[in-house]
Design an enzyme around this catalytic site. Structure first.
Site, PDB file in Angstrom:
ATOM      1  N   LYS A 104       7.142 -60.432  -5.429  1.00 56.22           N
ATOM      2  CA  LYS A 104       6.666 -60.133  -6.787  1.00 56.22           C
ATOM      3  C   LYS A 104       7.784 -59.624  -7.688  1.00 56.22           C
ATOM      4  O   LYS A 104       7.912 -60.061  -8.828  1.00 56.22           O
ATOM      5  CB  LYS A 104       5.539 -59.080  -6.744  1.00 56.22           C
ATOM      6  CG  LYS A 104       4.293 -59.520  -6.012  1.00 56.22           C
ATOM      7  CD  LYS A 104       3.155 -58.536  -6.182  1.00 56.22           C
ATOM      8  CE  LYS A 104       3.454 -57.167  -5.601  1.00 56.22           C
ATOM      9  NZ  LYS A 104       3.655 -57.197  -4.140  1.00 56.22           N
ATOM     10  N   ARG A 160      15.293 -55.506   4.851  1.00 55.11           N
ATOM     11  CA  ARG A 160      15.935 -55.197   3.566  1.00 55.11           C
ATOM     12  C   ARG A 160      16.827 -53.959   3.695  1.00 55.11           C
ATOM     13  O   ARG A 160      16.464 -52.982   4.325  1.00 55.11           O
ATOM     14  CB  ARG A 160      14.840 -54.963   2.513  1.00 55.11           C
ATOM     15  CG  ARG A 160      15.352 -54.869   1.092  1.00 55.11           C
ATOM     16  CD  ARG A 160      14.230 -55.165   0.109  1.00 55.11           C
ATOM     17  NE  ARG A 160      13.055 -54.322   0.284  1.00 55.11           N
ATOM     18  CZ  ARG A 160      11.876 -54.590  -0.277  1.00 55.11           C
ATOM     19  NH1 ARG A 160      11.703 -55.661  -1.021  1.00 55.11           N
ATOM     20  NH2 ARG A 160      10.854 -53.776  -0.081  1.00 55.11           N
ATOM     21  N   ARG A 202      15.271 -47.995   3.184  1.00 55.36           N
ATOM     22  CA  ARG A 202      14.311 -47.057   2.594  1.00 55.36           C
ATOM     23  C   ARG A 202      13.218 -46.735   3.612  1.00 55.36           C
ATOM     24  O   ARG A 202      12.833 -47.579   4.413  1.00 55.36           O
ATOM     25  CB  ARG A 202      13.656 -47.672   1.342  1.00 55.36           C
ATOM     26  CG  ARG A 202      14.584 -47.786   0.162  1.00 55.36           C
ATOM     27  CD  ARG A 202      13.827 -47.981  -1.137  1.00 55.36           C
ATOM     28  NE  ARG A 202      12.747 -48.952  -1.045  1.00 55.36           N
ATOM     29  CZ  ARG A 202      12.547 -49.951  -1.909  1.00 55.36           C
ATOM     30  NH1 ARG A 202      13.373 -50.126  -2.933  1.00 55.36           N
ATOM     31  NH2 ARG A 202      11.535 -50.776  -1.780  1.00 55.36           N
ATOM     32  N   ARG A 231       1.395 -50.272   5.270  1.00 48.62           N
ATOM     33  CA  ARG A 231       1.213 -50.706   3.878  1.00 48.62           C
ATOM     34  C   ARG A 231       0.361 -51.978   3.814  1.00 48.62           C
ATOM     35  O   ARG A 231      -0.474 -52.139   2.915  1.00 48.62           O
ATOM     36  CB  ARG A 231       2.573 -50.969   3.217  1.00 48.62           C
ATOM     37  CG  ARG A 231       3.380 -49.709   2.930  1.00 48.62           C
ATOM     38  CD  ARG A 231       4.819 -50.025   2.586  1.00 48.62           C
ATOM     39  NE  ARG A 231       4.949 -50.697   1.304  1.00 48.62           N
ATOM     40  CZ  ARG A 231       6.077 -51.292   0.893  1.00 48.62           C
ATOM     41  NH1 ARG A 231       7.142 -51.302   1.692  1.00 48.62           N
ATOM     42  NH2 ARG A 231       6.132 -51.862  -0.285  1.00 48.62           N
TER      43      ARG A 231
END
Length: 207
Positions: free
Chosen positions: A13, A122, A151, A162
């Protein structure tokens, strides 16, 4: 055009939103960016939000809705905007309808295993650059030389948490916007430029 981007975490997104906003010259409004800015600044809101985000949970509606309403009232949003990461629940979508009229909801559909691989791989740099272990094998930034980091909300266990939250609370938005007649599905597993071409075709047909 007043757009909402839907899709699981890691569906692409953010990448597609940036490209769409550049093409149509509308602001890209990412609640994730707003929240991370508050966390970095050490605000009370940021501290509260970090507690939820680190556990893979959603930040409470009233906090996020207030931030978005405040942002959409700014002058650059009067001729259009793209919301990325909001709404995440039916309640947020209904609240959004009270102060903004959405004209199109783009849903980036991706496989969940692909989502986990995308996010958990990532790596970030404090200068803002982003990399992925599938195509970048070093542990320092190519741009500034600083050490890369993962992160907390990109770690595999957190990503899976999530996704569970997304499926329970956010996925129903697909039906919500479909019932409004403004939902458009795009295959998010395609090559990045192909995804973008599909989105542009939809937006040009609708506006």
């Amino acid at each position: 055009m007043y757009l909402v981007f839907l899709g699981a975490p890691g569906a692409g997104k953010g990448t597609q939103a940036t490209k769409v906003c550049e093409k149509y010259n509308i602001p890209h409004i990412s609640t994730g960016d707003i929240l991370r800015a508050n966390i970095k600044a050490g605000t009370a809101l940021g501290a509260e939000a970090k507690g939820y985000i680190d556990k893979g949970l959603l930040v409470p509606d009233e906090v996020v809705i207030g931030l978005v309403k405040q942002r959409l009232a700014e002058a650059d949003c009067q001729k259009g905007f793209l919301l990325d990461g909001f709404p995440r629940t039916i309640e947020q979508a209904k609240a959004l309808n009270d102060f903004a009229k959405i004209t199109c909801a783009i849903n980036l559909a991706v496989d969940e295993k692909l989502v986990v691989d995308r996010i958990a791989g990532r790596r970030m740099c404090k200068c803002g650059e982003s990399y992925h272990v599938s195509w970048y094998g070093k542990d320092v930034c190519a741009k500034c030389g600083e050490k890369l980091y993962q992160r907390d909300d990109d770690k595999e266990d957190t990503v899976k948490a999530r996704l569970e939250v997304y499926n329970a609370q956010t996925a129903p938005l697909i039906e919500y916007y479909s019932n409004m007649g403004i939902l458009k599905d795009v295959d998010g597993t395609q090559e990045m430029n192909k995804v973008f071409d599909d989105i542009v075709r939809i937006l040009n047909d609708n506006h």
